[in-house]
Design a protein around this motif. Structure first.
Motif, PDB file in Angstrom:
ATOM      1  N   THR A 342      38.089   1.016  13.493  1.00 46.30           N
ATOM      2  CA  THR A 342      37.218   0.708  14.650  1.00 46.30           C
ATOM      3  C   THR A 342      36.981  -0.858  15.616  1.00 46.30           C
ATOM      4  OG1 THR A 342      34.653   0.691  13.848  1.00 46.30           O
ATOM      5  CG2 THR A 342      36.062   2.924  14.068  1.00 46.30           C
ATOM      6  N   LEU A 343      37.464  -1.754  14.441  1.00 42.32           N
ATOM      7  CA  LEU A 343      37.258  -2.705  15.556  1.00 42.32           C
ATOM      8  C   LEU A 343      38.654  -3.570  15.639  1.00 42.32           C
ATOM      9  CD1 LEU A 343      34.625  -3.661  13.260  1.00 42.32           C
ATOM     10  CD2 LEU A 343      34.586  -3.675  15.154  1.00 42.32           C
ATOM     11  N   THR A 344      40.073  -2.618  14.979  1.00 48.95           N
ATOM     12  CA  THR A 344      41.370  -3.173  15.207  1.00 48.95           C
ATOM     13  C   THR A 344      41.611  -4.073  17.179  1.00 48.95           C
ATOM     14  OG1 THR A 344      42.150  -1.683  14.317  1.00 48.95           O
ATOM     15  CG2 THR A 344      43.321  -2.344  15.383  1.00 48.95           C
ATOM     16  N   ILE A 345      40.847  -3.770  18.350  1.00 43.99           N
ATOM     17  CA  ILE A 345      41.192  -4.450  19.323  1.00 43.99           C
ATOM     18  C   ILE A 345      40.340  -5.542  19.349  1.00 43.99           C
ATOM     19  CG2 ILE A 345      41.449  -1.822  20.537  1.00 43.99           C
ATOM     20  CD1 ILE A 345      38.591  -1.667  21.361  1.00 43.99           C
ATOM     21  N   HIS A 346      39.164  -5.548  18.582  1.00 42.51           N
ATOM     22  CA  HIS A 346      38.661  -7.521  18.147  1.00 42.51           C
ATOM     23  C   HIS A 346      39.266  -8.085  17.525  1.00 42.51           C
ATOM     24  CE1 HIS A 346      35.300  -4.215  19.157  1.00 42.51           C
ATOM     25  NE2 HIS A 346      34.365  -5.152  19.480  1.00 42.51           N
ATOM     26  N   ARG A 347      39.585  -7.188  16.563  1.00 41.41           N
ATOM     27  CA  ARG A 347      40.864  -8.795  15.458  1.00 41.41           C
ATOM     28  C   ARG A 347      42.139  -8.997  15.937  1.00 41.41           C
ATOM     29  NH1 ARG A 347      40.966  -4.444  11.786  1.00 41.41           N
ATOM     30  NH2 ARG A 347      43.406  -4.293  12.219  1.00 41.41           N
ATOM     31  N   LEU A 348      42.119  -8.210  17.238  1.00 44.82           N
ATOM     32  CA  LEU A 348      43.651  -8.789  18.568  1.00 44.82           C
ATOM     33  C   LEU A 348      43.075  -9.790  19.190  1.00 44.82           C
ATOM     34  CD1 LEU A 348      45.485  -5.573  19.031  1.00 44.82           C
ATOM     35  CD2 LEU A 348      46.120  -7.260  17.574  1.00 44.82           C
ATOM     36  N   GLY A 349      41.350  -9.750  19.409  1.00 47.38           N
ATOM     37  CA  GLY A 349      40.785 -10.581  20.408  1.00 47.38           C
ATOM     38  C   GLY A 349      40.842 -10.329  21.878  1.00 47.38           C
ATOM     39  N   LEU A 350      40.741  -9.116  22.025  1.00 48.03           N
ATOM     40  CA  LEU A 350      41.718  -8.777  23.403  1.00 48.03           C
ATOM     41  C   LEU A 350      40.615  -8.387  24.527  1.00 48.03           C
ATOM     42  CD1 LEU A 350      42.964  -4.905  23.111  1.00 48.03           C
ATOM     43  CD2 LEU A 350      44.718  -7.522  23.120  1.00 48.03           C
ATOM     44  N   PRO A 351      40.926  -9.092  25.530  1.00 44.51           N
ATOM     45  CA  PRO A 351      39.397  -9.351  26.711  1.00 44.51           C
ATOM     46  C   PRO A 351      38.653  -7.961  26.975  1.00 44.51           C
ATOM     47  CG  PRO A 351      41.699  -9.921  27.515  1.00 44.51           C
ATOM     48  CD  PRO A 351      42.018  -9.599  26.166  1.00 44.51           C
ATOM     49  N   GLU A 352      37.564  -8.780  27.169  1.00 49.84           N
ATOM     50  CA  GLU A 352      36.077  -7.075  27.687  1.00 49.84           C
ATOM     51  C   GLU A 352      36.886  -5.606  28.281  1.00 49.84           C
ATOM     52  OE1 GLU A 352      31.531  -6.216  28.973  1.00 49.84           O
ATOM     53  OE2 GLU A 352      32.691  -7.876  29.722  1.00 49.84           O
ATOM     54  N   LEU A 353      37.577  -5.412  29.795  1.00 54.28           N
ATOM     55  CA  LEU A 353      37.901  -4.987  30.203  1.00 54.28           C
ATOM     56  C   LEU A 353      39.225  -3.760  29.488  1.00 54.28           C
ATOM     57  CD1 LEU A 353      37.775  -3.469  32.659  1.00 54.28           C
ATOM     58  CD2 LEU A 353      39.629  -4.484  34.049  1.00 54.28           C
ATOM     59  N   LEU A 354      40.338  -5.353  29.168  1.00 56.28           N
ATOM     60  CA  LEU A 354      40.878  -4.547  28.527  1.00 56.28           C
ATOM     61  C   LEU A 354      40.828  -3.668  27.126  1.00 56.28           C
ATOM     62  CD1 LEU A 354      43.982  -3.856  28.249  1.00 56.28           C
ATOM     63  CD2 LEU A 354      44.620  -5.906  27.194  1.00 56.28           C
ATOM     64  N   ARG A 355      39.555  -4.151  25.858  1.00 58.27           N
ATOM     65  CA  ARG A 355      38.830  -3.857  25.362  1.00 58.27           C
ATOM     66  C   ARG A 355      38.170  -2.554  25.349  1.00 58.27           C
ATOM     67  NH1 ARG A 355      36.070  -7.785  24.492  1.00 58.27           N
ATOM     68  NH2 ARG A 355      34.475  -6.822  24.373  1.00 58.27           N
ATOM     69  N   ARG A 356      38.401  -1.987  26.973  1.00 62.97           N
ATOM     70  CA  ARG A 356      37.279  -0.452  27.065  1.00 62.97           C
ATOM     71  C   ARG A 356      38.190  -0.287  27.432  1.00 62.97           C
ATOM     72  NH1 ARG A 356      33.091  -2.203  31.401  1.00 62.97           N
ATOM     73  NH2 ARG A 356      34.135  -3.020  32.246  1.00 62.97           N
ATOM     74  N   SER A 357      39.683  -0.164  28.062  1.00 68.50           N
ATOM     75  CA  SER A 357      40.604   1.252  27.973  1.00 68.50           C
ATOM     76  C   SER A 357      40.453   0.970  26.941  1.00 68.50           C
ATOM     77  CB  SER A 357      41.004   0.302  29.108  1.00 68.50           C
ATOM     78  OG  SER A 357      40.490  -0.079  30.348  1.00 68.50           O
ATOM     79  N   LEU A 358      41.050   0.334  25.376  1.00 69.19           N
ATOM     80  CA  LEU A 358      41.646   1.030  24.318  1.00 69.19           C
ATOM     81  C   LEU A 358      41.242   1.097  23.464  1.00 69.19           C
ATOM     82  CD1 LEU A 358      45.069  -1.805  24.871  1.00 69.19           C
ATOM     83  CD2 LEU A 358      44.777   0.488  25.600  1.00 69.19           C
ATOM     84  N   ALA A 359      39.437   0.765  23.462  1.00 67.82           N
ATOM     85  CA  ALA A 359      38.511   1.458  22.320  1.00 67.82           C
ATOM     86  C   ALA A 359      38.212   3.124  22.510  1.00 67.82           C
ATOM     87  CB  ALA A 359      37.145   0.853  22.865  1.00 67.82           C
ATOM     88  N   THR A 360      39.103   3.812  23.234  1.00 66.87           N
ATOM     89  CA  THR A 360      38.997   5.245  22.961  1.00 66.87           C
ATOM     90  C   THR A 360      39.517   5.634  24.007  1.00 66.87           C
ATOM     91  OG1 THR A 360      37.301   5.654  25.413  1.00 66.87           O
ATOM     92  CG2 THR A 360      36.390   4.651  23.026  1.00 66.87           C
ATOM     93  N   THR A 361      39.742   7.674  23.702  1.00 67.73           N
ATOM     94  CA  THR A 361      40.824   8.184  23.659  1.00 67.73           C
ATOM     95  C   THR A 361      40.484   8.935  25.355  1.00 67.73           C
ATOM     96  OG1 THR A 361      39.701   9.318  22.345  1.00 67.73           O
ATOM     97  CG2 THR A 361      41.783   8.771  21.220  1.00 67.73           C
ATOM     98  N   ASN A 362      39.983   8.124  25.364  1.00 70.36           N
ATOM     99  CA  ASN A 362      39.096   8.553  27.383  1.00 70.36           C
ATOM    100  C   ASN A 362      40.395   8.897  27.956  1.00 70.36           C
ATOM    101  OD1 ASN A 362      36.470   8.891  26.533  1.00 70.36           O
ATOM    102  ND2 ASN A 362      35.792   7.211  27.922  1.00 70.36           N
ATOM    103  N   ILE A 363      41.608   8.577  27.879  1.00 70.92           N
ATOM    104  CA  ILE A 363      42.277   8.100  28.964  1.00 70.92           C
ATOM    105  C   ILE A 363      43.422   9.785  28.296  1.00 70.92           C
ATOM    106  CG2 ILE A 363      44.869   7.189  29.494  1.00 70.92           C
ATOM    107  CD1 ILE A 363      43.681   4.412  29.048  1.00 70.92           C
ATOM    108  N   ILE A 364      43.272   9.968  27.065  1.00 72.83           N
ATOM    109  CA  ILE A 364      44.228  11.383  27.088  1.00 72.83           C
ATOM    110  C   ILE A 364      42.934  12.075  27.335  1.00 72.83           C
ATOM    111  CG2 ILE A 364      44.080  11.545  24.781  1.00 72.83           C
ATOM    112  CD1 ILE A 364      46.955  12.515  24.399  1.00 72.83           C
TER     113      ILE A 364
END
Length: 434
Positions: A342-364
């Protein structure tokens, strides 16, 4: 076998269309003259009526021009002519998803064969008719109301319920084929979202891809009795057959289903960076807790996932884990399971807005919501590909309204992180030539 009177095979029709295109390329032109009195009469019912009537007359002039090119002017002797006029016959053209009667010119060759007019074949094409029916029904129009809403010519036909249904079946079959067979080789995908949703007792699994520019694409669809690893693996293997390179390092956003995780690891192996949906994780933990503790734990998890630093987020979740071990061991085990993913996007160091977009499956899940809205209008489901046709049509309709990913301007950060991970793991990244 006796040949049907006036029939022309598909090859002959295509030849006639090609010859008509050659005639148009030569610069042939038509001129239409309308007396002002007739214009005034037609415009009485609005400019739409004027345009429709003028359009039908223009079609007749185009067919007359082509006929003259093929067999020469009327009432003139010409030993070089290819054929003869053979009267007129009732026919139709397709306008705005409806068949409109039109008188077609008939020609015969010197040996008695039918000479089809390429212009008439173009006016009669069924593809625009089927596509028009598909788009209108995807916008909520039903077969019962189709004729009453779309009929713009008094003499139009082919808009009855049964005819519209048949057209939609043909169009949706084509849309399903388009979705399942279109090439994906040109897409440079850096992230995928995979999820399933129940539709009428069946599990429909879809894949949404995100390219380097932040554009979203529907990649594939699979139907299964359940969301099992075999079905998902077959779906991913089909994407590979159509051009997706699973050796490239990519982010895969999944919910907590083990079948999805297993299939992705089976197909993509070490090149798969799994991001477990943080929203699903919070829901799973909350559901183990008594009501008086749910809001507090939810806030603590949201605060931890909202931290930019991987170390800070990890420490906050570990503190919560220790608290839950005393409060509710079942909730603690739920939090601990797959916590690192659940912390993969944190390990990648993504910025906040992009991190929020890819943190969940809300898109699909938002895509599935649109599919559900479209499929809700079907009153009776039939066997065969009925369900797949509707779901594929709905996916393509939703895809036409896709916007770029929130945070798409930060995509270079994700791309750099994926390249760094590939370098660290010794994985080869083959960048496509521009």
């Amino acid at each position: 076998m006796k040949r049907e009177y006036g029939a022309t095979d598909e090859l002959g029709k295509q030849r006639s269309i090609n010859k008509f295109r050659e005639l148009a390329a030569e610069g042939a032109s038509v001129q239409m003259v309308l007396p002002l009195a007739e214009v005034m009469q037609m415009v009485q019912d609005g400019c739409g009526q004027l345009l429709r009537e003028a359009g039908l007359r223009l079609m007749m002039l185009v067919m007359e021009e082509e006929a003259e090119h093929l067999v020469g002017p009327r009432h003139q002797q010409d030993e070089q002519r290819r054929g003869y006029r053979w009267g007129n016959e009732a026919g139709y053209c397709v306008v705005d998803g409806q068949k409109v009667p039109i008188e077609r010119i008939r020609l015969r060759s010197k040996d008695g064969r039918e000479l089809p007019l390429g212009s008439y074949q173009l006016f009669q094409r069924s593809a625009p008719l089927e596509d028009g029916v598909w788009w209108k029904m995807m916008r909520g129009l039903t077969t019962r109301n189709y004729g009453a809403v779309t009929k713009t010519f008094r003499q139009a036909y082919g808009v009855e319920k049964s005819a519209v249904s048949e057209r939609f079946v043909q169009a949706s079959k084509e849309k399903l084929r388009e979705l399942l067979e279109r090439s994906l080789a040109d897409l440079e995908l850096c992230a995928m979202l995979i999820d399933g949703t129940p539709v009428k007792g069946r599990q429909m699994i879809a894949v949404i891809g995100i390219d380097r520019e932040g554009m979203k694409h529907v990649l594939g669809l699979r139907e299964g009795a359940t969301e099992n690893a075999t079905v998902v693996r077959e779906l991913l293997e089909d994407l590979a057959r159509r051009g997706v390179d699973f050796t490239r390092v990519r982010l895969y956003v999944l919910d907590g289903a083990k079948a999805l995780h297993t299939a992705v690891k089976k197909v993509a192996g070490a090149s798969a960076l799994i991001q477990r949906c943080q929203l699903h994780k919070k829901r799973n933990v909350r559901d183990h807790l008594p009501k008086q503790h749910q809001a507090s734990v939810w806030r603590q998890m949201s605060a931890a996932y909202g931290m930019r630093s991987y170390e800070d987020a990890r420490q906050a979740l570990e503190r919560l884990l220790r608290e839950l071990m005393q409060l509710n061991p079942s909730a603690a085990r739920s939090l601990e399971e797959g916590l690192e993913e659940t912390l993969t996007i944190h390990r990648l160091g993504l910025p906040e807005l992009l991190r929020r977009s890819l943190a969940t499956t809300n898109i699909i899940e938002s895509v599935f919501s649109g599919v559900e809205d479209h499929c809700r209008r079907v009153k009776r489901w039939r066997a065969g590909d009925h369900l797949q046709r509707w779901v594929a049509s709905a996916l393509l309709k939703v895809e036409s309204r896709f916007r770029r990913l929130k945070g798409h301007k930060e995509m270079p950060t994700l791309l750099s992180a994926l390249d760094a991970y590939a370098l660290q793991k010794g994985l080869v990244q083959q960048t496509k030539a521009a």
